[in-house]
Write an enzyme that holds these catalytic residues in place. Sequence first.
Site, PDB file in Angstrom:
ATOM      1  N   THR A  14      47.815  16.951 -93.903  1.00 54.06           N
ATOM      2  CA  THR A  14      48.095  15.513 -93.849  1.00 54.06           C
ATOM      3  C   THR A  14      47.639  14.782 -95.099  1.00 54.06           C
ATOM      4  O   THR A  14      48.281  13.836 -95.539  1.00 54.06           O
ATOM      5  CB  THR A  14      47.447  14.894 -92.595  1.00 54.06           C
ATOM      6  OG1 THR A  14      48.044  15.502 -91.446  1.00 54.06           O
ATOM      7  CG2 THR A  14      47.652  13.392 -92.529  1.00 54.06           C
ATOM      8  N   SER A  56      48.919  22.581 -91.652  1.00 47.80           N
ATOM      9  CA  SER A  56      48.037  23.658 -91.187  1.00 47.80           C
ATOM     10  C   SER A  56      48.597  24.383 -89.969  1.00 47.80           C
ATOM     11  O   SER A  56      48.249  25.537 -89.724  1.00 47.80           O
ATOM     12  CB  SER A  56      46.625  23.145 -90.923  1.00 47.80           C
ATOM     13  OG  SER A  56      46.571  22.332 -89.786  1.00 47.80           O
ATOM     14  N   THR A  85      44.072  19.293 -90.600  1.00 48.75           N
ATOM     15  CA  THR A  85      42.989  19.240 -89.610  1.00 48.75           C
ATOM     16  C   THR A  85      43.239  20.078 -88.364  1.00 48.75           C
ATOM     17  O   THR A  85      42.296  20.463 -87.689  1.00 48.75           O
ATOM     18  CB  THR A  85      42.710  17.783 -89.189  1.00 48.75           C
ATOM     19  OG1 THR A  85      43.895  17.225 -88.611  1.00 48.75           O
ATOM     20  CG2 THR A  85      42.251  16.950 -90.377  1.00 48.75           C
ATOM     21  N   ASP A  86      44.499  20.381 -88.053  1.00 50.23           N
ATOM     22  CA  ASP A  86      44.782  21.080 -86.795  1.00 50.23           C
ATOM     23  C   ASP A  86      44.221  22.490 -86.737  1.00 50.23           C
ATOM     24  O   ASP A  86      43.816  22.946 -85.671  1.00 50.23           O
ATOM     25  CB  ASP A  86      46.284  21.100 -86.515  1.00 50.23           C
ATOM     26  CG  ASP A  86      46.795  19.737 -86.088  1.00 50.23           C
ATOM     27  OD1 ASP A  86      46.160  19.104 -85.227  1.00 50.23           O
ATOM     28  OD2 ASP A  86      47.820  19.295 -86.634  1.00 50.23           O
TER      29      ASP A  86
END
Length: 164
Positions: A14, A56, A85-86
């Site tokens: 992101t 990710s 972040t995932d």
Amino acid sequence: MTTPPTLVLTTGGTIDKAYFDALSEYRIEDSAVPALLARARVTAPFRVTELMRKDSLELTDADRALVVAAVREAPEARIVVTHGTDTMTETARAIAAAVAGKTVVLTGALAPARFAESDAPFNLGMAFAAAQTAAPGVWIAMSGQVFDGLKVRKDREAGRFVPA
């Protein structure tokens, strides 16, 4: 005494996404990281290396192996990895299992760096500072905190990282 150089590895996520309108898909653009570090007037030595431009959720085991190899083979002992972040915690575990003796800090953003209200500049700054000061190991700098990379999770409902 000079500050040892920090390596910044970018993987996409992101932090580097660009949206063109409410109806379009996102696209991961050239990394925003060099511009963020320049805007912050970072004077400590660093170099930025782009490894990939992926969300990710699209990272494969081969992609994670590439990140691990880049960390392991880098001459720098202090490394920041920008990451979506995932699956950031999965990559943190992979690095921790394969690399010792280096300080590795993963970070990302919940809103693209190109957005005015992005958390990207703050998270990158925290990660850069943590890489210079934390003990060897794998860390995640998000949500105004530096977490042990093996003891953290993303709380999707709260939109932040929390201790695991």
